[in-house]
Design an enzyme around this catalytic site. Sequence first.
Site, short mmCIF file in Angstrom:
data_model
loop_
_atom_site.label_atom_id
_atom_site.label_comp_id
_atom_site.label_asym_id
_atom_site.label_seq_id
_atom_site.Cartn_x
_atom_site.Cartn_y
_atom_site.Cartn_z
N GLU A 40 48.37 38.50 -12.70
CA GLU A 40 47.45 37.23 -13.39
C GLU A 40 46.30 36.96 -12.58
O GLU A 40 46.29 37.30 -11.38
CB GLU A 40 48.24 35.93 -13.39
CG GLU A 40 47.97 34.55 -13.77
CD GLU A 40 48.85 33.33 -13.59
OE1 GLU A 40 49.69 33.74 -12.87
OE2 GLU A 40 48.47 32.37 -14.13
N LYS A 111 47.06 32.25 -21.73
CA LYS A 111 48.14 31.49 -21.29
C LYS A 111 48.59 30.28 -21.96
O LYS A 111 47.89 29.22 -22.06
CB LYS A 111 48.26 31.43 -19.82
CG LYS A 111 49.50 30.83 -19.00
CD LYS A 111 49.35 30.89 -17.53
CE LYS A 111 50.53 30.53 -16.64
NZ LYS A 111 50.32 30.65 -15.28
N CYS A 146 53.11 34.59 -16.21
CA CYS A 146 53.61 34.08 -15.24
C CYS A 146 54.64 32.99 -15.88
O CYS A 146 55.65 33.20 -16.49
CB CYS A 146 52.68 33.46 -14.29
SG CYS A 146 53.31 33.14 -12.60
N VAL A 173 55.28 32.02 -7.36
CA VAL A 173 55.48 31.27 -6.06
C VAL A 173 56.71 30.84 -5.90
O VAL A 173 56.91 30.38 -4.56
CB VAL A 173 54.26 30.06 -5.88
CG1 VAL A 173 53.07 30.43 -6.07
CG2 VAL A 173 54.60 29.18 -7.04
C1 ACM Z 1 52.02 30.51 -12.30
O1 ACM Z 1 52.14 30.31 -13.66
N1 ACM Z 1 51.06 30.99 -11.74
C2 ACM Z 1 53.40 30.19 -11.44
#
Ligand code: ACM
Length: 265
Positions: A40, A111, A146, A173
């Site tokens: 990402e 996203k 993510c 994370v």
């Molecule tokens: C994330 O969506 N970068 C944890």
Amino acid sequence: MSVRLSVVQFQPILGDKVSNIERLLGYCRTIDSDVIVFPELSTTGYFFQSRQETSSLAEACKGETVTIIQEIASASNKIIVFGYVESDDDKIYNSAAVVFPDYSKTRSYRKTHLFYKERFCFDPGNTGFFVIEDEQKNIRIGTMICYDWRFPEASRTLGLLGADLIVCPSNLVTNIWTKVMPARAIENKVYLAVANRTGLEEANDETVLFNGLSGIWSYNGDNIASAQAAEDCILTAIIEPERTRDKSFNAFNNIFADRRPEMYL
Ligand code: ACM
């Protein structure tokens, strides 16, 4: 027909688009695989605090960076997926460019589920989930980014749309997601590739640590390639997309045909 899939794990430098893109181009030129997946926001780094920061790094879907990557993808017959900051009119998206050798198929996934402070920097994605087919490589690829992993609807939608492979550019994370990805692969009978980044970023006295551990899972949930938490590396696996398409697992059960959507929320 088998497909060679690579996932790149590295540490982009926050705000340094020129050097991040140089790094990406180096990987794209040297990795001899059919599909290459990067993390990402791999052209910009992640821990932005405001729209001013993201808008200064944003570009249109078929802007400069996609154009350069497209040249490599078309010339070397590769599918290349990488995260970047996308602008469209006054909107800013946390996007993944899904670059196919055939330019007419190239598009961006924006996203859907924004994580933590991303809400101060990006608009929620409006593309929805989609699958793109490369007939020559005989593979159908769906993308999520993510934090989308926390929503089983994301991978389910991609599975129902016919994905053989779900790619998930990430800046994760935590490491709890490593427990979930094999389940997402099994419940949809798809391959799943997570390209996570490494390293630390700091802003406003807050530090985020990205956990690496990138991986490729087979449609039966087996981990077929995995990275350490802090290393730069390239993972490669040979996958057989056609094997994901029969969703039966005995003479009577088929995980998609057996669904009862009228019974679910
Ligand atoms: C994330 O969506 N970068 C944890």
